[in-house]
Design an enzyme around this catalytic site. Structure first.
Site: not given
Length: 290
Positions: A171, A239
């Site tokens: 990811k 983030k």
């Protein structure tokens, strides 16, 4: 059909639960605010009063929350899953968190006989609604085999990347590719405009050749339309890029393009535009042409 629990009923979690219900699974849910679960309870989901109570009822438990600390809290906290689960439970975390954190959580759950799969996703809210998410899996193959029917209700592409933490590594790589791709497309548009050429047919031409990509297709159109309604909010991409750079720093490697994009996203959020799609960094890249 399986007994499944789900924690995290936001824009991704809610449609995922709906797809689990449509697939015929028996689904239990918990959220900090019960009212966020009410639409799902009306569709047949069951309520539990805590993550601990939730874990006692199910074979697979899914979390989809904001960050590493939140995952730790619901799985390992005072009223967490670990205190109510039976050995053999498979915990599937679809959040995007630190690869190091994922490995630590997996080890702590394993001590209680609980398997952990880090399963971050790509595809955004549309993918969650349509059940077509791309799911990147880290953890044991046997645990994935158990959880696969649950994942298949939510995703179209399920790839076992490797051991614990490997899904989160994939990811992180995805977020680099998307972010740097957005910056590249923004520069394509910038050059076309500077030369007095309409960027719309430039995009169309590039989509027919080797430069074609989903980023050029989707985000290129966003830039042409100047429409940055979020598919993936800048504050969330911020983030994720923080995770990328923190992981790189822990490994002693440099990712200069990722760092540049992270800086642009930081600036976008600092400008009060964190709710926009992260492709709005195009506006910052174009500024010296304004």
């Amino acid at each position: 059909m399986m007994k499944v629990a789900y924690i995290g009923l936001g824009i991704m979690g809610r449609p995922c639960v709906e797809n689990l219900l449509k697939a015929g699974h028996e689904v239990w849910v918990w959220a900090r605010r019960r009212e966020s679960a009410e639409p799902l309870l009306a569709q047949g989901a069951h309520w539990a009063d805590s993550p601990r109570a939730l874990a006692a009822n199910v074979e697979v438990l899914v979390t989809n929350v904001s960050d590493t600390a939140d995952v730790e809290a619901v799985l390992l906290g005072e009223h967490g899953v670990v205190h109510g689960a039976r050995p053999g439970l498979v915990c599937v975390d679809m959040s995007t968190i630190s690869p190091i954190g994922a490995r630590e959580i997996a080890a702590r759950l394993a001590a209680s006989g609980i398997d952990f799969l880090d399963c971050p996703v790509s595809g955004g809210e549309v993918g969650a609604i349509n059940g077509t998410l791309t799911i990147m899996v880290g953890g044991k193959a046997a645990a994935l085999a158990t959880a696969r029917p649950v994942l298949q209700a939510m995703g179209k592409t399920i790839t076992h990347i490797g051991d614990s933490g490997a899904g989160q590594v994939a990811k992180a790589c995805n977020q680099i590719a998307v972010g740097v791709g957005v910056a590249a497309v923004a520069e394509v548009m910038k050059l076309a405009k500077a030369c007095g050429v309409d960027p719309a047919p430039v995009r169309e031409a590039l989509l027919g050749g080797f430069a074609s990509s989903r980023v050029l297709d989707v985000h290129g159109q966003r830039m042409i339309d100047d429409n940055y309604a979020p598919g993936f909010k800048a504050k969330l991409h911020q983030k994720d890029m923080g995770i990328v750079l923190d992981t790189a720093a822990s490994l002693g490697i440099k990712l200069p393009e990722a760092a540049r994009v992270a800086g642009l996203i930081d600036q976008l959020v600092a400008n009060g535009e964190g709710e926009l799609d992260s492709s709005a960094i195009a506006r910052l890249i174009w500024q010296d042409n304004d």
